[in-house]
Write a protein that holds these residues in place. Structure first.
Motif, PDB file in Angstrom:
ATOM      1  N   ARG A  99     -28.673 -50.576  57.273  1.00 51.40           N
ATOM      2  CA  ARG A  99     -29.070 -49.326  57.931  1.00 51.40           C
ATOM      3  C   ARG A  99     -28.103 -48.998  59.071  1.00 51.40           C
ATOM      4  O   ARG A  99     -27.726 -49.896  59.833  1.00 51.40           O
ATOM      5  N   ALA A 100     -27.700 -47.749  59.167  1.00 44.66           N
ATOM      6  CA  ALA A 100     -26.849 -47.341  60.287  1.00 44.66           C
ATOM      7  C   ALA A 100     -27.510 -46.176  61.006  1.00 44.66           C
ATOM      8  O   ALA A 100     -28.055 -45.280  60.370  1.00 44.66           O
ATOM      9  N   VAL A 101     -27.477 -46.217  62.323  1.00 45.55           N
ATOM     10  CA  VAL A 101     -28.181 -45.215  63.118  1.00 45.55           C
ATOM     11  C   VAL A 101     -27.180 -44.218  63.721  1.00 45.55           C
ATOM     12  O   VAL A 101     -26.116 -44.602  64.203  1.00 45.55           O
ATOM     13  N   VAL A 102     -27.539 -42.953  63.680  1.00 44.23           N
ATOM     14  CA  VAL A 102     -26.818 -41.929  64.442  1.00 44.23           C
ATOM     15  C   VAL A 102     -27.808 -41.416  65.476  1.00 44.23           C
ATOM     16  O   VAL A 102     -28.888 -40.947  65.132  1.00 44.23           O
ATOM     17  N   PHE A 103     -27.432 -41.555  66.733  1.00 47.59           N
ATOM     18  CA  PHE A 103     -28.364 -41.210  67.798  1.00 47.59           C
ATOM     19  C   PHE A 103     -28.277 -39.731  68.161  1.00 47.59           C
ATOM     20  O   PHE A 103     -27.385 -39.022  67.715  1.00 47.59           O
ATOM     21  N   GLN A 104     -29.186 -39.335  69.010  1.00 51.04           N
ATOM     22  CA  GLN A 104     -29.224 -37.945  69.448  1.00 51.04           C
ATOM     23  C   GLN A 104     -27.926 -37.554  70.154  1.00 51.04           C
ATOM     24  O   GLN A 104     -27.386 -36.489  69.940  1.00 51.04           O
TER      25      GLN A 104
END
Lengths: 260, 262
Positions: free
Chosen positions: B92-97
């Motif tokens: 899983r890879a997160v892109v933040f606000q």
């Protein structure tokens, strides 16, 4: 990458010292100054050339610089890792910061007699003084830099599965880099000043010892050569460090709004 | 564009990738306990584009962070590809606000940040180039983050997530701080990227139109404590025509459902 030297700024900065030397020279030649403690700049310059020629200038300077290098290197190896550890563990700061604040109040020179008693008069006490002088700025700035790392960036590190060591190397150290570098600069200039004091008291070799030697021999020109050397070397060290800062942190040089 | 439509057809009967089972989250603060999420369940298939919509404060970000493994749920479990999520993972890879780029790294170094086998120069180069290409930043590889516009910075963040080679992208209101036209462009790019890479995407947004433009399925949440109000399939063909009656009808429907009264 290398910043161009702005000559107009250099000229402006040099104007005042040059004027001062000029006035000094004139008043000395007119006999207004007591040559016993204020020799003419030309006399100082002549003595400087002589000391360079007979090697005594370089011997003392190198002795001082060698101590500076050793002392500073040891400090960096101690203070930076310790600062990183302490900076990350906030609760630890409560335990040690009063002690550090206390120690910080004591000027390095106050410890010199103790260091001499404990370590003799040769290299060890001088290096001890240097370490003491540089430790706090380097350590405290590292702590400050590490503890103010943006937690959002740390979270990116977590989300991208960095190992604890990579986290320090790739997130904490670069984040704290500017702060650490400020500490190094402060530490090094503290080192240099403390070293001169230590050399004056232990009186063996070095620029500081040269000052006392000049007094003992009633040769104020030798004192001035030493004093000016201290100032100029300090200045050069600071300029070199500033340049390194630009070199290692290119993103800092350009401010938001500047276009490439 | 019709391929995207096919994509959505193709994925509808596939295996389940993410399963959120009965998640609750209670935050304990100085003022007491706050229930942020309550008995929340939904699932997401491999290759599916799912959005989570809800008013601000309904816990959608918390939910995404739990799926990402950045936050621990109080009860319940998240299954990813059948195994329990216990923390952040390579899948899983997160892109933040906010883009959250590293200011001391160039665009290309930022994108390469998460690449697993960082000593393998060839692999790093391959993945970096591929990501740069996908997010359209090839000409800016040497730039530093402060030289980028908001939209470009967020593209770098998406590129960084792609270079990580995850099975799923988790995006937390990634376009909310961008202006309207940049947002619309990035939405289009994200759809194209989804089509090209066939990644599973979960995107959190408070913008209903965004959810309708992007996703095949939207989880509508209700606030205080956050729970799933409805799981709505959006079976409109891509690219979505915002003026079409069907689109408007869905939008109207969600608006009603998402009302703050409860």
């Amino acid at each position: 990458m290398v910043k161009k030297i702005d000559y107009s700024i250099v000229l402006k900065g040099a104007a005042f010292p040059l004027l001062l030397i000029f006035v000094w020279e004139i008043t000395a030649r007119l006999g207004y100054l007591n040559a016993l403690f204020l020799p003419a700049p030309s006399k100082i310059g002549y003595t400087f050339v002589q000391m360079v020629a007979d090697g005594s200038w370089a011997v003392n300077l190198l002795a001082s610089l060698k101590r500076l290098a050793y002392g500073f290197l040891i400090t960096v190896c101690l203070a930076v890792p310790l600062g990183i550890v302490v900076g990350r563990a906030r609760s630890f700061q409560h335990w040690i910061s009063p002690t550090l604040s206390f120690l910080q109040q004591i000027p390095p020179i106050a410890w010199i007699p103790i260091f001499i008693l404990a370590l003799g008069i040769y290299e060890a006490p001088k290096i001890a003084v240097i370490i003491y002088a540089a430790f706090f700025p380097v350590f405290l700035n590292t702590v400050q830099g590490v503890s103010s790392v943006d937690p959002k960036l740390v979270e990116v590190g977590r989300a991208y599965m960095l190992s604890p060591l990579s986290m320090i190397r790739r997130v904490y150290i670069p984040s704290a880099g500017i702060s650490i570098f400020v500490g190094l600069r402060l530490g090094l200039s503290n080192c240099w000043r403390a070293l001169v004091m230590a050399e004056m008291i232990t009186r063996t070799t070095g620029i500081g010892a040269q000052i006392w030697e000049g007094r003992d021999l009633m040769q104020p020109d030798r004192i001035f050569v030493a004093v000016f050397t201290i100032g100029v070397v300090g200045l050069i060290i600071d300029i070199i460090l500033k340049r390194m800062e630009h070199r290692f942190m290119p993103w800092k040089k350009k401010h938001p709004g500047d276009k490439r | 564009m019709s391929t995207i439509a096919n994509n959505s057809q193709k994925n509808s009967n596939q295996e389940m990738l993410i399963q959120v089972n009965n998640i609750s989250k209670i935050f304990t603060s100085n003022w007491g306990k706050v229930q942020a999420l309550q008995n929340l369940s939904f699932s997401c298939n491999r290759g599916e584009f799912v959005t989570i919509v809800g008013p601000s404060g309904c816990g959608k970000t918390t939910l995404l962070r739990i799926i990402a493994g950045l936050e621990r749920q109080t009860t319940g479990e998240v299954l990813f590809n059948g195994s329990k999520v216990l923390g952040p993972g390579h899948d899983r890879a997160v892109v933040f606000q906010e883009p959250r780029l590293f200011p001391w790294l160039t665009v290309e170094q930022n994108i390469a940040f998460g690449i697993r086998d960082s000593r393998n120069k060839q692999k790093v180069k391959y993945l970096t180039d591929k990501s740069l290409d996908l997010v359209g930043l090839k000409d800016f590889r040497q730039a530093y983050p402060h030289e980028l516009s908001g939209g470009m910075a967020q593209r770098v963040a998406i590129g960084r997530a792609l270079a990580f080679e995850p099975a799923a992208l988790l995006l937390d209101e990634p376009f909310s701080s961008l202006d309207v036209s940049t947002r619309a462009r990035l939405q289009g790019e994200l759809l194209e990227l989804w089509h090209k890479t066939a990644k599973t995407i979960i995107l959190v947004t408070h913008n209903i139109t965004e959810a309708l433009v992007l996703s095949q399925k939207t989880i509508i949440m209700s606030p205080a404590p956050g729970s799933v109000k409805e799981v709505l399939a959006i079976d409109l063909p891509y690219p979505r025509e915002q003026n079409s009656p069907a689109f408007q009808e869905k939008k109207e429907y969600i608006h009603k459902n998402i009302s703050y009264k409860h």
